[in-house]
Design a protein around this motif. Structure first.
Motif, PDB file in Angstrom:
ATOM      1  N   VAL A  28       0.833  -1.204   0.000  1.00 53.43           N
ATOM      2  CA  VAL A  28       0.000   0.000   0.000  1.00 53.43           C
ATOM      3  C   VAL A  28       0.868   1.254   0.000  1.00 53.43           C
ATOM      4  O   VAL A  28       0.613   2.209  -0.738  1.00 53.43           O
ATOM      5  N   ILE A  29       1.898   1.259   0.835  1.00 54.96           N
ATOM      6  CA  ILE A  29       2.808   2.395   0.945  1.00 54.96           C
ATOM      7  C   ILE A  29       4.138   2.019   0.302  1.00 54.96           C
ATOM      8  O   ILE A  29       4.798   1.063   0.731  1.00 54.96           O
ATOM      9  N   ASP A  30       4.519   2.740  -0.733  1.00 55.82           N
ATOM     10  CA  ASP A  30       5.737   2.427  -1.487  1.00 55.82           C
ATOM     11  C   ASP A  30       6.947   2.985  -0.741  1.00 55.82           C
ATOM     12  O   ASP A  30       7.612   3.921  -1.199  1.00 55.82           O
ATOM     13  N   PHE A  31       7.260   2.372   0.396  1.00 55.99           N
ATOM     14  CA  PHE A  31       8.277   2.908   1.284  1.00 55.99           C
ATOM     15  C   PHE A  31       9.664   2.849   0.654  1.00 55.99           C
ATOM     16  O   PHE A  31      10.486   3.745   0.877  1.00 55.99           O
ATOM     17  N   HIS A  76       8.686  14.454   4.584  1.00 53.16           N
ATOM     18  CA  HIS A  76       8.050  15.421   3.697  1.00 53.16           C
ATOM     19  C   HIS A  76       7.416  14.724   2.496  1.00 53.16           C
ATOM     20  O   HIS A  76       6.259  15.006   2.128  1.00 53.16           O
ATOM     21  N   ILE A  77       8.149  13.810   1.891  1.00 54.83           N
ATOM     22  CA  ILE A  77       7.620  13.073   0.741  1.00 54.83           C
ATOM     23  C   ILE A  77       6.406  12.253   1.140  1.00 54.83           C
ATOM     24  O   ILE A  77       5.360  12.280   0.481  1.00 54.83           O
ATOM     25  N   VAL A  78       6.530  11.507   2.238  1.00 54.91           N
ATOM     26  CA  VAL A  78       5.429  10.657   2.695  1.00 54.91           C
ATOM     27  C   VAL A  78       4.190  11.493   3.008  1.00 54.91           C
ATOM     28  O   VAL A  78       3.072  11.165   2.609  1.00 54.91           O
ATOM     29  N   GLY A  79       4.387  12.603   3.741  1.00 51.07           N
ATOM     30  CA  GLY A  79       3.251  13.427   4.138  1.00 51.07           C
ATOM     31  C   GLY A  79       2.600  14.152   2.975  1.00 51.07           C
ATOM     32  O   GLY A  79       1.366  14.185   2.866  1.00 51.07           O
ATOM     33  N   CYS A  80       3.406  14.698   2.077  1.00 54.04           N
ATOM     34  CA  CYS A  80       2.856  15.483   0.970  1.00 54.04           C
ATOM     35  C   CYS A  80       2.197  14.609  -0.088  1.00 54.04           C
ATOM     36  O   CYS A  80       1.359  15.100  -0.858  1.00 54.04           O
ATOM     37  N   GLU A  81       2.529  13.332  -0.127  1.00 52.49           N
ATOM     38  CA  GLU A  81       1.904  12.432  -1.089  1.00 52.49           C
ATOM     39  C   GLU A  81       0.866  11.531  -0.437  1.00 52.49           C
ATOM     40  O   GLU A  81       0.413  10.552  -1.023  1.00 52.49           O
ATOM     41  N   ALA A  82       0.478  11.893   0.789  1.00 50.82           N
ATOM     42  CA  ALA A  82      -0.469  11.048   1.521  1.00 50.82           C
ATOM     43  C   ALA A  82      -1.859  11.077   0.911  1.00 50.82           C
ATOM     44  O   ALA A  82      -2.624  10.135   1.071  1.00 50.82           O
ATOM     45  N   ASP A  83      -2.198  12.171   0.219  1.00 46.09           N
ATOM     46  CA  ASP A  83      -3.521  12.287  -0.384  1.00 46.09           C
ATOM     47  C   ASP A  83      -4.610  12.042   0.656  1.00 46.09           C
ATOM     48  O   ASP A  83      -5.648  11.447   0.374  1.00 46.09           O
ATOM     49  N   HIS A  84      -4.310  12.490   1.892  1.00 51.96           N
ATOM     50  CA  HIS A  84      -5.246  12.437   3.009  1.00 51.96           C
ATOM     51  C   HIS A  84      -5.550  11.014   3.507  1.00 51.96           C
ATOM     52  O   HIS A  84      -6.555  10.788   4.169  1.00 51.96           O
ATOM     53  N   TYR A  85      -4.685  10.064   3.174  1.00 50.87           N
ATOM     54  CA  TYR A  85      -4.811   8.740   3.787  1.00 50.87           C
ATOM     55  C   TYR A  85      -4.249   8.819   5.193  1.00 50.87           C
ATOM     56  O   TYR A  85      -3.082   9.156   5.388  1.00 50.87           O
ATOM     57  N   LYS A  86      -5.068   8.508   6.180  1.00 46.64           N
ATOM     58  CA  LYS A  86      -4.661   8.684   7.575  1.00 46.64           C
ATOM     59  C   LYS A  86      -3.400   7.889   7.896  1.00 46.64           C
ATOM     60  O   LYS A  86      -2.519   8.371   8.607  1.00 46.64           O
ATOM     61  N   GLU A  87      -3.295   6.659   7.406  1.00 41.99           N
ATOM     62  CA  GLU A  87      -2.144   5.820   7.726  1.00 41.99           C
ATOM     63  C   GLU A  87      -0.851   6.478   7.264  1.00 41.99           C
ATOM     64  O   GLU A  87       0.169   6.443   7.956  1.00 41.99           O
ATOM     65  N   GLN A  88      -0.889   7.102   6.092  1.00 42.83           N
ATOM     66  CA  GLN A  88       0.328   7.709   5.569  1.00 42.83           C
ATOM     67  C   GLN A  88       0.631   9.025   6.276  1.00 42.83           C
ATOM     68  O   GLN A  88       1.797   9.361   6.496  1.00 42.83           O
ATOM     69  N   LEU A  89      -0.393   9.781   6.629  1.00 39.81           N
ATOM     70  CA  LEU A  89      -0.172  10.996   7.409  1.00 39.81           C
ATOM     71  C   LEU A  89       0.402  10.656   8.777  1.00 39.81           C
ATOM     72  O   LEU A  89       1.288  11.342   9.286  1.00 39.81           O
ATOM     73  N   ASP A  90      -0.112   9.583   9.384  1.00 45.77           N
ATOM     74  CA  ASP A  90       0.440   9.130  10.658  1.00 45.77           C
ATOM     75  C   ASP A  90       1.906   8.752  10.502  1.00 45.77           C
ATOM     76  O   ASP A  90       2.734   9.059  11.368  1.00 45.77           O
ATOM     77  N   LEU A  91       2.247   8.088   9.400  1.00 49.45           N
ATOM     78  CA  LEU A  91       3.630   7.682   9.145  1.00 49.45           C
ATOM     79  C   LEU A  91       4.529   8.912   8.997  1.00 49.45           C
ATOM     80  O   LEU A  91       5.640   8.941   9.541  1.00 49.45           O
ATOM     81  N   ALA A  92       4.059   9.937   8.299  1.00 49.25           N
ATOM     82  CA  ALA A  92       4.837  11.176   8.156  1.00 49.25           C
ATOM     83  C   ALA A  92       5.102  11.793   9.522  1.00 49.25           C
ATOM     84  O   ALA A  92       6.227  12.245   9.808  1.00 49.25           O
ATOM     85  N   ASP A  93       4.084  11.826  10.369  1.00 51.64           N
ATOM     86  CA  ASP A  93       4.261  12.357  11.724  1.00 51.64           C
ATOM     87  C   ASP A  93       5.286  11.548  12.503  1.00 51.64           C
ATOM     88  O   ASP A  93       6.130  12.101  13.218  1.00 51.64           O
ATOM     89  N   GLN A  94       5.225  10.233  12.377  1.00 52.69           N
ATOM     90  CA  GLN A  94       6.145   9.369  13.121  1.00 52.69           C
ATOM     91  C   GLN A  94       7.586   9.569  12.671  1.00 52.69           C
ATOM     92  O   GLN A  94       8.503   9.604  13.500  1.00 52.69           O
ATOM     93  N   ILE A  95       7.801   9.713  11.378  1.00 50.81           N
ATOM     94  CA  ILE A  95       9.168   9.948  10.886  1.00 50.81           C
ATOM     95  C   ILE A  95       9.662  11.311  11.348  1.00 50.81           C
ATOM     96  O   ILE A  95      10.835  11.473  11.709  1.00 50.81           O
ATOM     97  N   TYR A  96       8.776  12.303  11.348  1.00 44.58           N
ATOM     98  CA  TYR A  96       9.128  13.633  11.876  1.00 44.58           C
ATOM     99  C   TYR A  96       9.538  13.534  13.340  1.00 44.58           C
ATOM    100  O   TYR A  96      10.570  14.093  13.747  1.00 44.58           O
ATOM    101  N   TYR A  97       8.750  12.824  14.152  1.00 45.52           N
ATOM    102  CA  TYR A  97       9.089  12.679  15.572  1.00 45.52           C
ATOM    103  C   TYR A  97      10.355  11.861  15.761  1.00 45.52           C
ATOM    104  O   TYR A  97      11.132  12.113  16.694  1.00 45.52           O
TER     105      TYR A  97
END
Length: 228
Positions: A28-31, A76-97
């Motif tokens: 789902v997430i092209d990490f 930044h890449i993960v969050g900006c390409e999340a397209d409002h998918y909560k799981e990916q926005l959460d992942l962006a936050d986690q990488i930031y933290y």
């Protein structure tokens, strides 16, 4: 490079699992793609750096500064390409933290930092909302961000080649020109700074010193190898 990026990817995945129990579904997430792009941005930023500790025999060394930039670009890449998918926005936050915890700096993924960007000693540095030009370099304890006034928040605008030494700040409605150095322990609050200027603070007052071309090349050439 493939082995290096793959190894870094596995370390980050392990850290996410250890801290938040995050098991990435890579169908789902092209990490892997995100990591490779973040690593490429990190390498491009450091290719134009003159810091001898970033390279060995012409090749980049993945050290702590690389890690700071890599985790910012990845979040930044993960969050900006999340397209409002909560799981990916959460992942962006986690990488930031994760970046904040490991490196003691606050570079939120929603901030648009330039691709030509360096941080020498980023501990305690907060880079908030602003319009960033290229070739920004910060040291420890620096702050860039907004200032609330009359119910609105004003944010700085930075030109190209802006250097903040230790504990320098740019806050609020500031237009910072090109080729500007903010000296250590100097706060620029709601003030403009013209091109080719060194700013320093003494007894609560700001002083502006013109930066001639020879001095500009000497000071900025210590950081960047692509000066015009």
């Amino acid at each position: 490079m493939a082995d290096l990026v793959g190894g870094i990817k596995q370390v980050v995945k392990h850290q996410l699992v250890s801290l938040w129990g995050t098991e990435l579904d890579e169908s789902v997430i092209d990490f892997d793609n995100y990591c490779r792009r973040a690593f490429s941005l990190t390498e491009n930023a450091l290719k134009i750096s003159n810091n001898k500790y970033y390279k060995s025999n012409g090749f980049s060394i993945f050290n702590s500064i690389h890690n700071v930039l890599f985790l910012y670009y990845l979040s930044h890449i993960v969050g900006c390409e999340a397209d409002h998918y909560k799981e990916q926005l959460d992942l962006a936050d986690q990488i930031y933290y994760l970046n904040k915890m490991l490196n003691g700096c606050d570079f939120y993924w929603g901030i648009e930092l330039p691709t030509c960007f360096l941080c020498e000693h980023p501990v305690g540095t907060v880079l908030g909302r602003a319009m960033y030009g290229g070739h920004v370099c910060v040291y420890q304890g620096c702050t860039i961000g907004g200032n609330r006034k009359n119910g609105a928040i004003d944010y700085p605008v930075l030109g190209d080649y802006v250097l903040l030494y230790a504990n320098a700040s740019v806050i609020g409605k500031c237009n910072i020109g090109n080729n500007v150095i903010i000296s250590a322990n100097t706060t620029v609050l709601n003030k403009d700074v013209p091109d080719d200027t060194i700013v320093y603070e003494k007894n609560g007052n700001l002083f502006f010193k013109e930066l001639d071309d020879a001095r500009r090349r000497e000071l900025f050439g210590a950081f960047w190898n692509d000066l015009s």
